[in-house]
Design a protein around this motif. Structure first.
Motif, short mmCIF file in Angstrom:
data_model
loop_
_atom_site.label_atom_id
_atom_site.label_comp_id
_atom_site.label_asym_id
_atom_site.label_seq_id
_atom_site.Cartn_x
_atom_site.Cartn_y
_atom_site.Cartn_z
N HIS A 40 1.02 -1.51 -0.17
CA HIS A 40 -0.45 0.14 -0.06
C HIS A 40 0.83 1.45 -0.11
N LEU A 41 2.10 1.19 0.48
CA LEU A 41 3.12 2.31 0.76
C LEU A 41 3.26 3.08 -0.92
N ALA A 42 2.85 2.36 -1.86
CA ALA A 42 3.52 2.85 -3.03
C ALA A 42 2.55 4.09 -3.22
N ALA A 43 1.21 3.83 -3.36
CA ALA A 43 -0.11 4.86 -3.28
C ALA A 43 0.47 5.78 -2.13
N LEU A 44 1.38 6.05 -0.96
CA LEU A 44 1.39 6.97 -0.48
C LEU A 44 2.69 7.26 -0.35
N ALA A 45 3.19 8.06 -1.84
CA ALA A 45 4.77 8.11 -1.76
C ALA A 45 5.25 9.51 -1.60
N HIS A 46 3.68 10.12 -1.43
CA HIS A 46 4.04 11.61 -1.23
C HIS A 46 4.03 12.26 0.07
N GLU A 47 3.03 11.10 0.64
CA GLU A 47 2.84 11.86 2.22
C GLU A 47 4.90 11.33 3.08
N PRO A 48 4.61 11.42 4.08
CA PRO A 48 5.83 10.94 5.24
C PRO A 48 6.58 10.36 5.51
N LYS A 49 7.42 9.72 5.31
CA LYS A 49 7.64 7.84 5.73
C LYS A 49 6.96 7.67 6.58
N GLN A 50 7.85 8.58 7.91
CA GLN A 50 7.86 8.23 9.06
C GLN A 50 7.08 8.56 9.96
N ALA A 51 5.48 9.08 8.76
CA ALA A 51 4.44 8.81 9.78
C ALA A 51 3.98 8.04 9.02
N LEU A 52 4.25 6.78 9.24
CA LEU A 52 3.29 5.49 7.91
C LEU A 52 4.03 4.59 8.29
N THR A 53 5.25 4.33 8.02
CA THR A 53 5.70 2.40 8.45
C THR A 53 6.68 2.84 9.85
N SER A 54 6.17 1.36 10.71
CA SER A 54 6.63 1.46 11.82
C SER A 54 7.56 -0.38 12.20
N GLY A 55 8.82 -0.64 11.45
CA GLY A 55 9.15 -2.29 11.95
C GLY A 55 8.59 -3.15 10.17
N VAL A 56 9.08 -4.04 10.70
CA VAL A 56 8.31 -5.90 9.59
C VAL A 56 6.83 -5.57 9.64
N ASP A 57 6.35 -5.72 10.98
CA ASP A 57 5.04 -6.00 11.15
C ASP A 57 4.14 -4.81 11.75
N GLY A 58 4.93 -3.26 11.00
CA GLY A 58 4.04 -2.47 11.35
C GLY A 58 3.63 -2.23 12.75
N LEU A 59 3.99 -2.76 13.69
CA LEU A 59 3.57 -2.50 15.24
C LEU A 59 5.00 -2.02 16.01
N ASP A 60 6.22 -1.64 15.31
CA ASP A 60 7.04 -1.19 16.56
C ASP A 60 6.72 0.15 17.41
N ASP A 61 6.05 1.04 16.24
CA ASP A 61 5.66 2.57 17.58
C ASP A 61 4.47 2.01 18.62
N ILE A 62 3.58 0.80 18.24
CA ILE A 62 2.84 0.93 18.77
C ILE A 62 3.15 0.54 20.24
N ARG A 63 4.38 -0.68 20.29
CA ARG A 63 4.07 -1.24 21.36
C ARG A 63 5.03 -0.51 21.83
N ALA A 64 5.90 0.43 21.21
CA ALA A 64 6.53 1.17 22.16
C ALA A 64 6.12 1.74 22.83
N ILE A 65 4.72 2.55 22.29
CA ILE A 65 3.81 3.50 23.12
C ILE A 65 2.93 2.82 24.07
N VAL A 66 2.29 1.03 24.27
CA VAL A 66 2.27 0.42 24.64
C VAL A 66 3.09 0.07 25.74
#
Ligand code: GLN
Length: 284
Positions: A197-223
């Motif tokens: 899905h990232l291809a369709a979001l190429a114009h938005e800041p990547k650091q606001a979108l991706t979070s590790g291999v399963d996408g959960l790195d930041d959620i794990r840190a916040i929890v």
């Protein structure tokens, strides 16, 4: 039609659509180029025979090209409506999504009935969540943090324009904060690094979108951080990906949150999960 001749509004819209634009996008870009409001679509229809100046034609051609190449409409107009507010946005921040309104609604449910609350929005971006909460509870203390100083500048400008008094500061989630909150809300990055899905979001800041291999790195840190920063009875509410609800509920339960549950977005997808922090009495 002769090169350089003025087109009518109807011809301009037809031209944008034949270049590949959706009708609504064509109308909204033309209104923007004409300096009119997005709710003026009826005006376009009533004036479809009016001539459009050559400079407006030029700018609509350029805007149409950028839209067709995938730039979000909100970056082209500089505006996005969120929870009844007009936010100014640009490529420094993620475009606020209607999905995130479900998180705000949940936050307002949690806060309803509280006489006062200390609230924080983690990864605030344009300030959308913090601004919506402050608008409904002007008497509450509301803060927004982000790792991106660029994003914070956008959020602070929105707060100033909307005259909402919010403290914005740079921080990696809750690190370094010295107070406790009644509500921690966040729409963090949650897309897996290699998600198609990232291809369709190429114009938005990547650091606001991706979070590790399963996408959960930041959620794990916040929890992991949140229990130290929540008042007894305080809530943590998180937005996440369409297929992450069970995983996020599991993370919350593993960290001993209570009342762990998910809420659906407008499309019926479990889009947010959260829980309440009630510390267990320590044995002595
Ligand atoms: N919901 C956004 C999308 O998938 C992503 C937002 C985010 O990563 N927080 O388009």
């Amino acid at each position: 039609m002769a090169e350089g001749a003025e087109r009518t509004i109807a011809q301009t819209l037809a031209q944008s659509q034949s270049a590949g634009l959706e009708r609504l996008d064509a109308q909204l870009l033309l209104l923007h180029a004409l300096g009119r409001q997005p709710h003026d679509r009826a005006w376009l229809i009533a004036h479809d025979g009016d001539k459009v100046s050559l400079s407006v034609s030029k700018s609509i051609e350029m805007l149409s090209k950028r839209r067709i190449q995938g730039e979000p409409l909100a970056y082209l107009t500089g505006h996005k409506e969120f929870f009844g507010m007009d936010l100014e946005v640009d490529a420094r921040v993620l475009v606020p999504r209607p999905d995130t309104e479900s998180l705000v609604e949940w936050a307002l449910d949690v806060l309803s009935g509280m006489a006062w609350a200390n609230v924080i929005d983690l990864g605030t971006g344009s300030g959308a969540i913090a601004l919506a909460i402050k608008k409904h509870h002007p008497e509450f203390r509301v803060q927004g943090v982000d790792r991106s100083a660029d994003a914070l500048a956008v959020a602070a400008a929105n707060a100033e324009r909307l005259q909402l008094d919010i403290l914005f500061r740079e921080s990696f989630w809750l690190s370094g904060l010295t107070e406790k909150f009644d509500l921690v809300a966040s729409n963090p990055p949650y897309i897996a690094d290699n998600d198609s899905h990232l291809a369709a979001l190429a114009h938005e800041p990547k650091q606001a979108l991706t979070s590790g291999v399963d996408g959960l790195d930041d959620i794990r840190a916040i929890v992991a951080q949140s229990p130290d920063y929540l008042q007894p009875g305080g809530w943590l509410l998180l937005e996440h990906g369409y297929d992450q609800a069970a995983a996020v509920r599991q993370l919350l339960a593993q960290s001993s949150f209570l009342q762990v549950q998910s809420r659906k977005d407008l499309a019926g997808v479990e889009r947010c999960s959260g829980g309440q922090w009630i510390p267990t009495p320590q044995c002595v």
